[in-house]
Design a protein around this motif. Structure first.
Motif, PDB file in Angstrom:
ATOM      1  N   SER B 156     -20.821 -56.639  -5.967  1.00 50.07           N
ATOM      2  CA  SER B 156     -21.383 -56.591  -7.313  1.00 50.07           C
ATOM      3  C   SER B 156     -21.311 -55.146  -7.819  1.00 50.07           C
ATOM      4  O   SER B 156     -21.065 -54.219  -7.049  1.00 50.07           O
ATOM      5  N   GLY B 157     -21.556 -54.984  -9.122  1.00 52.15           N
ATOM      6  CA  GLY B 157     -21.517 -53.647  -9.715  1.00 52.15           C
ATOM      7  C   GLY B 157     -22.491 -52.704  -9.034  1.00 52.15           C
ATOM      8  O   GLY B 157     -22.181 -51.541  -8.780  1.00 52.15           O
ATOM      9  N   GLY B 158     -23.690 -53.224  -8.723  1.00 48.45           N
ATOM     10  CA  GLY B 158     -24.701 -52.390  -8.083  1.00 48.45           C
ATOM     11  C   GLY B 158     -24.265 -51.945  -6.693  1.00 48.45           C
ATOM     12  O   GLY B 158     -24.472 -50.797  -6.292  1.00 48.45           O
ATOM     13  N   MET B 159     -23.622 -52.847  -5.960  1.00 49.16           N
ATOM     14  CA  MET B 159     -23.151 -52.513  -4.611  1.00 49.16           C
ATOM     15  C   MET B 159     -22.024 -51.490  -4.668  1.00 49.16           C
ATOM     16  O   MET B 159     -21.955 -50.572  -3.856  1.00 49.16           O
ATOM     17  N   ARG B 160     -21.107 -51.663  -5.661  1.00 53.56           N
ATOM     18  CA  ARG B 160     -20.014 -50.692  -5.798  1.00 53.56           C
ATOM     19  C   ARG B 160     -20.582 -49.304  -6.100  1.00 53.56           C
ATOM     20  O   ARG B 160     -20.105 -48.297  -5.576  1.00 53.56           O
ATOM     21  N   GLN B 161     -21.628 -49.273  -6.943  1.00 52.29           N
ATOM     22  CA  GLN B 161     -22.224 -47.984  -7.270  1.00 52.29           C
ATOM     23  C   GLN B 161     -22.856 -47.358  -6.029  1.00 52.29           C
ATOM     24  O   GLN B 161     -22.773 -46.153  -5.816  1.00 52.29           O
ATOM     25  N   ARG B 162     -23.454 -48.181  -5.174  1.00 55.92           N
ATOM     26  CA  ARG B 162     -24.017 -47.659  -3.928  1.00 55.92           C
ATOM     27  C   ARG B 162     -22.920 -47.072  -3.043  1.00 55.92           C
ATOM     28  O   ARG B 162     -23.119 -46.027  -2.422  1.00 55.92           O
ATOM     29  N   VAL B 163     -21.785 -47.779  -2.963  1.00 57.36           N
ATOM     30  CA  VAL B 163     -20.680 -47.268  -2.140  1.00 57.36           C
ATOM     31  C   VAL B 163     -20.218 -45.916  -2.683  1.00 57.36           C
ATOM     32  O   VAL B 163     -19.988 -44.965  -1.922  1.00 57.36           O
ATOM     33  N   ALA B 164     -20.099 -45.816  -4.020  1.00 60.07           N
ATOM     34  CA  ALA B 164     -19.652 -44.555  -4.621  1.00 60.07           C
ATOM     35  C   ALA B 164     -20.632 -43.432  -4.278  1.00 60.07           C
ATOM     36  O   ALA B 164     -20.225 -42.312  -3.961  1.00 60.07           O
ATOM     37  N   ILE B 165     -21.922 -43.733  -4.322  1.00 62.98           N
ATOM     38  CA  ILE B 165     -22.924 -42.720  -3.994  1.00 62.98           C
ATOM     39  C   ILE B 165     -22.831 -42.354  -2.512  1.00 62.98           C
ATOM     40  O   ILE B 165     -22.881 -41.178  -2.146  1.00 62.98           O
ATOM     41  N   ALA B 166     -22.630 -43.368  -1.673  1.00 66.94           N
ATOM     42  CA  ALA B 166     -22.513 -43.102  -0.237  1.00 66.94           C
ATOM     43  C   ALA B 166     -21.320 -42.199   0.046  1.00 66.94           C
ATOM     44  O   ALA B 166     -21.417 -41.236   0.815  1.00 66.94           O
ATOM     45  N   ALA B 167     -20.173 -42.488  -0.598  1.00 63.80           N
ATOM     46  CA  ALA B 167     -18.976 -41.681  -0.371  1.00 63.80           C
ATOM     47  C   ALA B 167     -19.229 -40.242  -0.785  1.00 63.80           C
ATOM     48  O   ALA B 167     -18.859 -39.301  -0.085  1.00 63.80           O
ATOM     49  N   ALA B 168     -19.904 -40.064  -1.930  1.00 62.09           N
ATOM     50  CA  ALA B 168     -20.185 -38.714  -2.403  1.00 62.09           C
ATOM     51  C   ALA B 168     -21.115 -37.985  -1.425  1.00 62.09           C
ATOM     52  O   ALA B 168     -20.918 -36.813  -1.127  1.00 62.09           O
ATOM     53  N   LEU B 169     -22.113 -38.705  -0.914  1.00 63.85           N
ATOM     54  CA  LEU B 169     -23.103 -38.056  -0.054  1.00 63.85           C
ATOM     55  C   LEU B 169     -22.571 -37.706   1.332  1.00 63.85           C
ATOM     56  O   LEU B 169     -23.063 -36.780   1.971  1.00 63.85           O
TER      57      LEU B 169
END
Ligand code: ATP
Ligand code: ATP
Ligand code: SF4
Ligand code: SF4
Ligand code: MG
Ligand code: MG
Lengths: 319, 321
Positions: B156-169
């Motif tokens: 979902s969009g929310g999960m993709r956003q979490r992945v993007a944040i995880a990659a950045a962190l």
């Protein structure tokens, strides 16, 4: 009084494909709702709850697998029936700019409904001017193309298009999504003015609850394609009867740093429609779920306060 | 709180080359963010928020020209570094999360492959599956190990956003910049991402910059706020001061028209009549003057920056009297 729009036990299934599987995937189940003349009803729910599917079904753009659509008290059926309905009910689409053909001028776009429905249009330029004036746009805008409009102007053009054939009902899918607060306020004021001046009825689809509070007389809450709560907006906001409604209200960020929420109102995601939970479909995320909720599905029932809620304990949540 | 400034923007101006002349998207902006702090940038569409955010991470589009000013990361001016040194900093020291995480992903590669490629380009040891899974777990993705094998469209969009944040962190950047990180999400996912970002602050000791036009997100998440109008920061201060004691007429007008604060019984919502000025020829005086209900004759003259209290600044002729 006869409502403008009535949905009776409306169901929409998506075909599963493959000739061995009979039936389909239920997207909307037994949705019953009505919109009175000049009334404004909001349809809310998370992404994937079936809001757009409902709008498309009403407009005849999505096949219905059960139930009925009535307009002005008459059952709507068949291609001709829905074609007539689309003249009296207009749709404002979610993405205003993308829903406008880029090669057509604004003047052409706002009068397009006359051509689609083969209605007489003796003086297109004048009609375009009048429609643009109704939504507060200057006549010169008629010569522009969609990409030359701001977000707010594109949204107004969308409203003007919807109003072209003087509909009685406007179905607006996320009418203010992506707009600045200042422009959002303009669009909401415009919708309120048109309702007062033309007696328009609205079915507004949105997940912005602040918008709902301003524009809707009644609110209908969908979860996994079923109505879980319905009632007058002010009452529902004051004391939601369904835990899902309460969670949605609590999830909305408040524009006040002194009212930060300590904890999350709702965890997890909407379950997949391929794996609907047994019992109450909200039990996997409900903070108040008990054993009975996992086994028995609640019906949509009147609460003691005269609203409708699909929860075993609706009357106990309200104090 | 110990205030170690990580990122400092000094008198920055950025323009886009246009047929009709240079469009001045960011005009003489000065800002700084300290370690452990969340800075919010708010303002109407087109006022320069994304351009400023892109400048902060040195990721401006090719058409953009930096006129003057500096962007210092831990004291080093990023805009004056050689391209190779800039690339090394980006990702490692500054990372960005965008509005629509779908566009940031390649649809034909699994989440695991993409995140590994992204972080592995900087440090191969970060790309180990156990470290990736641990980070996805950290941002609240259930069944993180399986998620690595899935494709972007399966989330979902929310999960993709979490992945993007995880990659950045994973890169442990000094600065994380998020441009409209919740705008494409619905209320419940938005609340969860806000919660996640707020939660991360306790362990992530870099600075976070959030760009959004959603006032509720700013109020929930930020320590300090910069309000932009027509390319300028017209007001800056602690979040409580901005929301409870706004001094600039534009900040006040913006807060007043949010339907979330207006009593539904009052009927009409306040609006801000008029439009942003033409940024290819911004006026010499106050850019908000044509829309300001409190304008004075002096407002067509260049505007002084006032400091009404420590940590605050206001770009307005009024209030000085
Ligand atoms: N053509 C289709 N094929 C497969 N699934 C579909 C199709 N149309 C809708 N769905 C599914 O039906 C459900 C309801 O979708 P719908 O677009 O009506 O939701 P929505 O409430 O409008 O969501 P949003 O807030 O994201 O616009 C979703 O689970 C969606 O994935
Ligand atoms: N690549 C570009 N080329 C030319 N002009 C641009 C470009 N990107 C942005 N602009 C212009 O620069 C100004 C600032 O744009 P920017 O995207 O920074 O605003 P924003 O505050 O992020 O707006 P939004 O809220 O709509 O995202 C606008 O006038 C915009 O049209
Ligand atoms: S029936 Fe049970 S699980 Fe469902 S909403 Fe009510 S309390 Fe929650
Ligand atoms: S400088 Fe003048 S016109 Fe500008 S915001 Fe202040 S009072 Fe209004
Ligand atoms: Mg939808
Ligand atoms: Mg932007």
């Amino acid at each position: 009084m006869i409502p403008v729009l009535e949905l009776q036990n409306l169901s929409v299934d998506l075909p599963l494909g493959g000739f061995l599987t009979r039936g389909g995937l239920p997207i909307l189940q037994d949705v019953t709702l009505s919109v009175g003349r000049g009334e404004s009803v909001a349809l809310v729910g998370e992404s994937g709850s079936g809001k757009t599917t409902l709008a498309r079904a009403v407009m005849g753009l999505q096949a219905i697998s059960g139930g009925a659509v009535r307009f002005d008290g008459k059952a709507v059926a068949g291609r001709d029936g829905f074609a007539r309905l689309r003249r009296d009910a207009a749709m404002m689409f979610q993405d205003a700019t993308a829903s406008l053909s880029p090669r057509l001028t604004v003047g052409y776009l706002v009068t397009e409904a006359f051509r689609i429905h083969r209605q007489p249009l003796p003086d297109p330029a004048r009609t375009a001017r009048e429609l643009l004036a109704t939504v507060g746009l200057p006549p010169a805008i008629a010569h522009r193309y969609p990409h030359e409009l701001s977000g707010g102007q594109a949204r107004r053009v969308g409203v003007a298009r919807a109003l072209a054939l003087r509909p009685r009902l406007v179905i607006a899918d996320e009418p203010t999504a992506g707009l600045d607060v200042s422009v959002q306020a303009e669009v909401l004021n415009l919708m309120a003015d048109l309702r007062r001046d033309m007696g328009l009825a609205y079915l507004i689809i949105t997940h912005n609850l602040a918008v709902v509070r301003h524009v809707a007389d009644r609110i209908v809450v969908l979860y996994l394609g079923r109505v879980v709560e319905e009632g007058p907006t002010a009452e529902v906001f004051a004391a939601p009867a369904h835990p899902y409604t309460a969670s949605l209200i609590a999830a909305e960020p408040k524009p006040d740093p002194r009212k930060r929420r300590a904890d999350l109102a709702i965890r997890g995601e909407v379950p997949s429609i391929l794996r609907r939970p047994k019992g109450c479909e909200f039990h996997t995320r409900c903070p108040l779920a008990r054993d009975v909720c996992r086994l028995t599905a609640p019906d949509l029932r009147p609460t003691t306060s005269g609203r409708l809620a699909r929860c075993h304990f609706a009357d106990q949540h309200q104090e | 709180m110990g205030m170690t400034v990580v990122l400092e923007v000094q008198n920055l101006s950025v323009a886009y080359a246009m047929p009709g002349g240079a469009l001045q998207a960011v005009r003489d902006v000065s800002l700084s963010v300290a370690r452990g702090e969340v800075l919010g940038i708010m303002g109407e569409s087109g006022c320069g928020k994304s351009t400023l955010a892109a400048a902060m991470i040195n990721l401006l589009p090719p058409a953009a020209r930096v006129g003057q000013g500096a962007v210092r990361l831990n004291g080093t001016d990023m805009l004056r570094l050689a391209p190779a040194a800039q690339r090394a900093l980006r990702g490692r020291s500054v990372a960005m999360v965008f509005q629509d995480p779908m566009t940031a992903f390649n649809p034909v590669l699994t989440i695991g492959q993409q995140v590994a490629d992204f972080v592995g380009a900087h440090d191969a040891s970060l790309a180990r599956p156990d470290r990736l899974a641990a980070m996805l777990d950290r941002v609240g993705i259930p069944d993180a190990a399986r998620c690595l094998g899935r494709y972007p469209h399966e989330l979902s969009g929310g999960m993709r956003q979490r992945v993007a944040i995880a990659a950045a962190l994973l890169m442990q950047p000094d600065v994380l910049i998020a441009d409209e990180p919740t705008t494409a999400l619905d209320v419940t996912m938005e609340a969860q991402i806000i919660h996640l970002l707020r939660d991360l602050r306790t362990t992530f000791d870099g600075a976070i910059v959030i760009v959004t036009h959603h006032l509720g997100v700013i109020a929930e998440l930020c320590d300090r706020v910069a309000v932009m109008y027509a390319g300028e920061v017209v007001e800056e201060g602690p979040v409580d001061a901005i929301f409870h004691d706004p001094q600039h007429p534009y900040t006040r007008a913006l807060l007043a028209c949010d339907p979330a604060v207006v009593d539904p019984a009052s009927g009409r919502l306040p609006t801000i009549a008029g439009r942003l000025p033409d940024l290819t020829a911004p006026p010499p005086g106050c850019a908000f003057e044509p829309r300001c209900g409190m304008a004075l004759a002096v407002c067509s003259q260049p505007v002084p920056r006032r400091v009404p209290a420590a940590g605050r600044s206001v770009l307005c002729h009024r209030g000085a009297e």
